[in-house]
Design a protein around this motif. Structure first.
Motif: not given
Ligand code: CLF
Ligand code: SF4
Length: 293
Positions: A224-232
């Protein structure tokens, strides 16, 4: 040892910069932006075609037809000798543009038989196309699965368009999640190495992530690749807090006890080229774009 990954998939993974941390300094990937449409609407997404220098998933400077994609591949392969992987990762969804995706892979395969193909998808259409994906010889598929619980899912997905019908709310999330999990299992049963991306969103799905990880492990996922939310900007999550790397690292440490974690993801553009973290896409950009969709 429980994963029945095919021998070819495991051999290829050693030369895949995302699947092998050791490989990512040595081997390069290129994304071919042949998939403009999407069949769902994630609240964190703001697809657009830029000509700037923004780097995050969904962003691309051009959309290519399969023949143009082949031409670009030939150019890049000539210039970057470490190129091993060709990925299709948007700017929409690889499977929502299945004909383009399939033709692109077929054309490149005819030209070079040593390419490792990689797809990234939201998983909605996986149950329909999993067999064809396997037949094409694609051994690496990434599915973004942010929730198992449709109520949590309904906070992340605005709508899902499935077989021409638009769904919203909990029902939309139910359809999507069901297909993601079924598709995941179909692929892993046939030896495909599936990576599951999870976007960690504070106060939305963060506490739910360990459960997602356990479930995808039980269905045979490789990592799994847990990624940060980047608020676009312009997305529904514009005002949300960007997930800190500290929180990401803590969550990965918890989930690492269950399954391999990816630690070196660079949240690439849909037209990224080169070693991870050293994007060379600008060098190969035509920028006479055909973004009329
Ligand atoms: Fe591309 Fe994704 Fe294949 Fe890699 S990227 S489709 S698995 S070839 Fe890699 Fe980029 Fe992270 Fe993706 S660093 S965003 S994980
Ligand atoms: Fe955007 Fe990808 Fe979600 Fe589609 S699946 S809405 S392209 S983030």
């Amino acid at each position: 040892a429980c994963g029945g990954f095919s021998k070819q998939a495991m051999e290829q993974a050693k030369m895949h910069p995302c699947y092998s941390e050791d490989a990512h300094h040595t081997f390069a990937r290129m994304h071919l932006p042949v998939a403009p449409k999407c069949n769902i609407s994630c609240n964190y997404c703001n697809r657009k075609y830029d000509c700037m220098n923004e780097s995050r998933p969904g962003v691309t400077s051009e959309v290519l037809k399969p023949e143009q994609a082949l031409a670009k591949f030939i150019k890049v392969k000539e210039a970057i000798k470490q190129l091993t992987v060709v990925g299709i990762a948007g700017p929409g969804d690889a499977l929502a543009n299945w004909e383009q995706t399939k033709s692109t892979i077929a054309l490149i395969k005819q030209h070079s038989d040593d390419v490792i193909f990689c797809l990234s998808t939201n998983g909605l259409m996986l149950p329909r196309y999993a067999d064809e994906i396997v037949e094409l010889g694609v051994n690496h598929v990434t599915i973004t699965i942010n929730a198992l619980d449709p109520i949590i899912g309904s906070e992340i997905y605005k709508h899902v368009v499935y077989d021409g019908v638009a769904y919203e709310g909990k029902h939309a999330a139910e359809i999507l999640i069901f297909n993601q999990l079924q598709g995941l299992e179909m692929l892993t049963k046939k030896g495909v190495m599936v990576k599951v991306n999870i976007v960690m969103i504070r106060d939305v799905n963060d506490k739910h992530i360990p459960e997602v990880v356990k479930k995808v492990k039980s269905l045979g996922a490789f990592m799994t690749n847990i990624m940060p939310l980047i608020p676009a900007k312009g997305s529904a999550f514009e005002a949300y807090t960007q997930t800190s790397m500290k929180d990401i690292k803590e969550m990965r440490a918890i989930c690492e006890l269950d399954i391999n974690q990816m630690h070196h993801c660079k949240q690439c553009r849909a037209d990224a080229i080169g070693l991870l973290g050293q994007d060379r896409s600008i060098e190969f950009r035509e920028c006479e774009t055909n973004n009329d969709n």
